[in-house]
Design an enzyme around this catalytic site. Structure first.
Site, PDB file in Angstrom:
ATOM      1  N   ASP A  64       1.297  -2.746  11.251  1.00 37.65           N
ATOM      2  CA  ASP A  64       1.431  -3.095   9.850  1.00 37.65           C
ATOM      3  C   ASP A  64       0.003  -3.109   9.291  1.00 37.65           C
ATOM      4  OD1 ASP A  64       2.483  -4.319   7.462  1.00 37.65           O
ATOM      5  OD2 ASP A  64       1.723  -6.226   8.222  1.00 37.65           O
ATOM      6  N   LEU A  65      -0.141  -3.033   7.985  1.00 33.85           N
ATOM      7  CA  LEU A  65      -1.497  -3.015   7.410  1.00 33.85           C
ATOM      8  C   LEU A  65      -1.907  -4.393   6.870  1.00 33.85           C
ATOM      9  CD1 LEU A  65      -4.021  -1.478   6.412  1.00 33.85           C
ATOM     10  CD2 LEU A  65      -2.722  -0.847   4.381  1.00 33.85           C
ATOM     11  N   ASP A  66      -1.230  -4.815   5.797  1.00 34.37           N
ATOM     12  CA  ASP A  66      -1.617  -6.057   5.132  1.00 34.37           C
ATOM     13  C   ASP A  66      -1.373  -7.245   6.046  1.00 34.37           C
ATOM     14  OD1 ASP A  66      -2.247  -4.700   2.819  1.00 34.37           O
ATOM     15  OD2 ASP A  66      -0.241  -4.897   1.990  1.00 34.37           O
ATOM     16  N   THR A  91      -5.474  -7.970   3.050  1.00 32.96           N
ATOM     17  CA  THR A  91      -5.079  -7.665   1.676  1.00 32.96           C
ATOM     18  C   THR A  91      -3.889  -8.508   1.239  1.00 32.96           C
ATOM     19  OG1 THR A  91      -4.128  -5.738   2.728  1.00 32.96           O
ATOM     20  CG2 THR A  91      -5.956  -5.339   1.220  1.00 32.96           C
ATOM     21  N   LYS A 147       5.710 -11.234   1.881  1.00 34.44           N
ATOM     22  CA  LYS A 147       4.946 -10.386   2.797  1.00 34.44           C
ATOM     23  C   LYS A 147       5.823  -9.296   3.406  1.00 34.44           C
ATOM     24  CE  LYS A 147       1.205 -13.449   4.109  1.00 34.44           C
ATOM     25  NZ  LYS A 147       0.589 -14.178   5.219  1.00 34.44           N
ATOM     26  N   SER A 178       3.224   0.620   7.012  1.00 32.34           N
ATOM     27  CA  SER A 178       3.025  -0.333   5.911  1.00 32.34           C
ATOM     28  C   SER A 178       4.021  -0.065   4.798  1.00 32.34           C
ATOM     29  CB  SER A 178       1.606  -0.196   5.364  1.00 32.34           C
ATOM     30  OG  SER A 178       1.452  -0.974   4.210  1.00 32.34           O
ATOM     31  N   ALA A 179       4.442  -1.145   4.138  1.00 34.36           N
ATOM     32  CA  ALA A 179       5.322  -1.007   2.969  1.00 34.36           C
ATOM     33  C   ALA A 179       4.515  -0.690   1.721  1.00 34.36           C
ATOM     34  CB  ALA A 179       6.093  -2.305   2.762  1.00 34.36           C
ATOM     35  N   LYS A 196      11.228  -3.160   4.706  1.00 28.44           N
ATOM     36  CA  LYS A 196      11.382  -4.239   5.679  1.00 28.44           C
ATOM     37  C   LYS A 196      12.194  -5.377   5.026  1.00 28.44           C
ATOM     38  CE  LYS A 196       6.714  -3.049   7.179  1.00 28.44           C
ATOM     39  NZ  LYS A 196       5.293  -3.405   7.170  1.00 28.44           N
ATOM     40  N   GLU A 205       2.994  -7.055  13.535  1.00 28.84           N
ATOM     41  CA  GLU A 205       3.318  -7.524  12.183  1.00 28.84           C
ATOM     42  C   GLU A 205       2.847  -8.957  11.939  1.00 28.84           C
ATOM     43  OE1 GLU A 205       4.643  -7.247   9.289  1.00 28.84           O
ATOM     44  OE2 GLU A 205       5.414  -5.218   9.261  1.00 28.84           O
ATOM     45  N   ASP A 206       2.613  -9.272  10.670  1.00 26.07           N
ATOM     46  CA  ASP A 206       2.237 -10.653  10.317  1.00 26.07           C
ATOM     47  C   ASP A 206       3.325 -11.343   9.489  1.00 26.07           C
ATOM     48  OD1 ASP A 206       1.822  -9.039   8.022  1.00 26.07           O
ATOM     49  OD2 ASP A 206       0.699 -10.692   7.135  1.00 26.07           O
TER      50      ASP A 206
HETATM   51  P1  B16 Z   1       2.230  -2.096  -2.746  1.00 24.02           P
HETATM   52  P2  B16 Z   1       2.537  -4.321   4.640  1.00 24.02           P
HETATM   53  C1  B16 Z   1       3.231  -4.824   2.109  1.00 24.02           C
HETATM   54  O1  B16 Z   1       2.354  -4.262   3.025  1.00 24.02           O
HETATM   55  C2  B16 Z   1       2.753  -6.187   1.659  1.00 24.02           C
HETATM   56  O2  B16 Z   1       2.831  -7.109   2.733  1.00 24.02           O
HETATM   57  C3  B16 Z   1       3.603  -6.691   0.530  1.00 24.02           C
HETATM   58  O3  B16 Z   1       3.124  -7.937   0.071  1.00 24.02           O
HETATM   59  C4  B16 Z   1       3.585  -5.663  -0.610  1.00 24.02           C
HETATM   60  O4  B16 Z   1       4.433  -6.078  -1.680  1.00 24.02           O
HETATM   61  C5  B16 Z   1       4.046  -4.307  -0.072  1.00 24.02           C
HETATM   62  O5  B16 Z   1       3.210  -3.923   1.000  1.00 24.02           O
HETATM   63  C6  B16 Z   1       3.999  -3.238  -1.139  1.00 24.02           C
HETATM   64  O6  B16 Z   1       2.654  -3.002  -1.494  1.00 24.02           O
HETATM   65  O7  B16 Z   1       2.532  -2.871  -3.986  1.00 24.02           O
HETATM   66  O8  B16 Z   1       0.742  -1.889  -2.519  1.00 24.02           O
HETATM   67  O9  B16 Z   1       3.014  -0.815  -2.660  1.00 24.02           O
HETATM   68  O10 B16 Z   1       2.425  -5.770   5.010  1.00 24.02           O
HETATM   69  O11 B16 Z   1       3.878  -3.708   4.939  1.00 24.02           O
HETATM   70  O12 B16 Z   1       1.381  -3.492   5.128  1.00 24.02           O
HETATM   71 MG    MG Z   2       1.877  -7.415   6.566  1.00 18.89          MG
END
Ligand code: B16
Ligand code: MG
Length: 224
Positions: free
Chosen positions: A10-12, A18, A46, A117-118, A148, A172-173
């Site tokens: 996962d990224l964030d 972030t 998240k 990542s989402a 997710k 994942e976090d």
């Molecule tokens: P964006 P991850 C997710 O990233 C975030 O945890 C989540 O808070 C965010 O709404 C989602 O990405 C979408 O991000 O608005 O930049 O498209 O944790 O899956 O890496």
């Molecule tokens: Mg995350």
């Protein structure tokens, strides 16, 4: 020794923090809409997609039926502008502890590295961190049907590699992310608090505590 074939990150909240930028950007929008929320509510956002997060915030503020779809898209764009502004300050220094050495040791061992990542901003963030070259496959969030806790993004990376789920490890976090990894039938590594990572196969308080050996030894216990 038997080794997993891929680590899917996962990224964030795993590679960089972030998650804090998302929180700040949503709070700015929340203030403008008269919806106040704290960190514990933010935990439920998240790993959830941008529009999915907006829906949750509006429901939390009893405003689920106040805006048209067009207005919701505008609100989500506003949040994204604030987020992009915040992440434009990210540098190589913002990679979380131990992540670079883990990526390097996976490379040395010829284990594939994926990003699940989402975030639609994922490519920009990993470019700013200077780590894109480590990744063998990066899922494109705009092309993933269900976000997710659905397994789709982890399965997309797995199919990209052509591996079996038991050969892959997801990291994942977020609770939604752990559920996504388990729904994909993979070994799940959680980063954070136990109470927010239910179902993970191994949990580390932070990335500094996560090592290749600890993860793989636990993964090996589940192999026959
Ligand atoms: P964006 P991850 C997710 O990233 C975030 O945890 C989540 O808070 C965010 O709404 C989602 O990405 C979408 O991000 O608005 O930049 O498209 O944790 O899956 O890496
Ligand atoms: Mg995350």
């Amino acid at each position: 020794m038997l080794l997993p074939k891929a680590f899917i990150f996962d990224l964030d909240g795993v590679i960089t923090d972030t998650a804090e930028c998302h929180f700040m950007a949503w709070r700015i929008l929340g203030e403008a809409l008269g919806i106040d929320f704290d960190r514990s509510f933010n935990e439920t956002l998240k790993g959830v997609s941008r529009m999915g997060s907006l829906e949750r915030i509006l429901t939390y503020g009893n405003k689920a039926d106040v805006y048209t779809n067009e207005e919701k898209v505008r609100l989500a764009n506003e949040k994204n502008k604030a987020y992009v502004d915040l992440v434009s300050k990210i540098t190589k220094e913002d990679v979380l502890p131990n992540i670079l050495s883990l990526l390097q040791s996976l490379r040395n061992k010829n284990i594939k590295i994926g990003l699940a990542s989402a975030s639609e901003n994922a490519f920009e963030v990993i470019d700013r961190l200077g780590i894109r070259h480590y990744f063998d496959y990066i899922a494109d969030a705009t092309k993933i049907p269900n976000s997710k806790p659905a397994p789709d993004v982890f399965l997309d990376v797995m199919h990209g590699f052509g591996f079996e789920s038991t050969e892959c490890i997801g990291i994942e976090d977020a609770q939604a992310g752990i559920e996504a990894i388990k729904a994909a039938n993979m070994f799940a590594v959680g980063i954070g608090k136990k109470s927010e990572l239910i179902g993970a196969d191994i949990i580390f308080e932070n990335t500094e505590k996560m090592t290749f050996d600890l993860v793989v030894n636990q993964w090996l216990k589940g192999q026959n």
